[in-house]
Design a protein around this motif. Sequence first.
Motif, PDB file in Angstrom:
ATOM      1  N   GLY A 135     -17.412  10.173  -6.310  1.00 15.15           N
ATOM      2  CA  GLY A 135     -16.999   8.920  -5.675  1.00 15.15           C
ATOM      3  C   GLY A 135     -18.034   7.827  -5.813  1.00 15.15           C
ATOM      4  O   GLY A 135     -17.698   6.683  -6.140  1.00 15.15           O
ATOM      5  N   ILE A 136     -19.309   8.141  -5.598  1.00 13.54           N
ATOM      6  CA  ILE A 136     -20.330   7.088  -5.688  1.00 13.54           C
ATOM      7  C   ILE A 136     -20.527   6.640  -7.141  1.00 13.54           C
ATOM      8  O   ILE A 136     -20.884   5.482  -7.392  1.00 13.54           O
ATOM      9  N   PHE A 163       3.307   5.829  -7.943  1.00 18.30           N
ATOM     10  CA  PHE A 163       3.156   7.235  -8.308  1.00 18.30           C
ATOM     11  C   PHE A 163       2.261   8.004  -7.338  1.00 18.30           C
ATOM     12  O   PHE A 163       1.760   9.076  -7.665  1.00 18.30           O
ATOM     13  N   THR A 164       2.061   7.474  -6.132  1.00 22.19           N
ATOM     14  CA  THR A 164       1.219   8.155  -5.153  1.00 22.19           C
ATOM     15  C   THR A 164       1.938   9.302  -4.447  1.00 22.19           C
ATOM     16  O   THR A 164       1.310  10.088  -3.750  1.00 22.19           O
ATOM     17  N   THR A 165       3.237   9.366  -4.581  1.00 26.67           N
ATOM     18  CA  THR A 165       4.038  10.499  -4.075  1.00 26.67           C
ATOM     19  C   THR A 165       5.104  10.817  -5.130  1.00 26.67           C
ATOM     20  O   THR A 165       5.353  10.002  -6.029  1.00 26.67           O
ATOM     21  N   PHE A 167      -6.461   7.742  -4.448  1.00 24.82           N
ATOM     22  CA  PHE A 167      -7.870   7.340  -4.429  1.00 24.82           C
ATOM     23  C   PHE A 167      -8.116   6.150  -5.350  1.00 24.82           C
ATOM     24  O   PHE A 167      -8.815   5.192  -4.979  1.00 24.82           O
ATOM     25  N   ILE A 168      -7.544   6.193  -6.535  1.00 20.66           N
ATOM     26  CA  ILE A 168      -7.728   5.082  -7.481  1.00 20.66           C
ATOM     27  C   ILE A 168      -7.165   3.787  -6.908  1.00 20.66           C
ATOM     28  O   ILE A 168      -7.780   2.716  -7.026  1.00 20.66           O
ATOM     29  N   LEU A 179     -14.840   7.282   0.820  1.00 18.90           N
ATOM     30  CA  LEU A 179     -13.397   7.191   0.586  1.00 18.90           C
ATOM     31  C   LEU A 179     -12.886   8.434  -0.144  1.00 18.90           C
ATOM     32  O   LEU A 179     -11.859   9.016   0.242  1.00 18.90           O
ATOM     33  N   ALA A 180     -13.597   8.852  -1.172  1.00 14.41           N
ATOM     34  CA  ALA A 180     -13.188  10.025  -1.948  1.00 14.41           C
ATOM     35  C   ALA A 180     -13.149  11.275  -1.073  1.00 14.41           C
ATOM     36  O   ALA A 180     -12.201  12.071  -1.149  1.00 14.41           O
TER      37      ALA A 180
END
Length: 250
Positions: free
Chosen positions: A15-16, A139-141, A106-107, A88-89
Amino acid sequence: MENEWIIELIIFIIGICIGSFLNVVIYRVPKSENIAYPPSHCPKCGKKLKPWHNIPIISYVLLKGKCAFCREKIPIRYPVIELSTGILAVLIYKKCGVDIYSTITFIVFALFLALSMIDFDYKAVPDSLNLLALTLSFFTTPEILENFKNALILMGGMSLIRYYVSYFIKREAMGEGDIILAGSIGALLGIKLSLFAIFIASLIAIFPSLYNRIFKKDFELPFIPFLTLGTFIVWYFNDYFLNLWSKLYG
């Protein structure tokens, strides 16, 4: 799981690193610069950074927040963005685990973060990033068509509000970027939860807006950062807000 903390640490590190890339996007995209070339360099002296100057968070601490060559101060936002993306990740992983949908989510939120920072700087956001976030949000679900429909409804509703409010106050009430982002929120949350997200964003923005108007005489407040925060709060605690909706409206 005994090794859960190791997985979370790996996800945090990933994530970082993505947050470090976001810093490049935030700086270069509004200037219409290539995000890959030239390689990372100091914007003051132009010297190319060494690999050890680019270690997320750690390099900032070791360099004491200054360029290794010209000693120009490095904005604190750089490690803050990296840290925020790492957190966040981990939060998304803890809520959803790891699969294609959580990765896309996440993106989308990472793009929201980039858009928020750009909105702070320019009070405008690049359509390229905003439309990318909107497209990915479908496309998150697995319910892609439902997500698309919700995006259209939210964008239409925000556009309607924009035209009416702008007419009555005789100035632009809402930017096009806010409307595109509303589509992403609709796709992510659905209609009910989106209303909570917009309401929470508006509540959070009240005091900054008053401060801007009274002390800075500035009537334009970047709203995307507040929409992003409101959206993440509602997304993360979606069960609570769905129960609240049931209690309020049955």
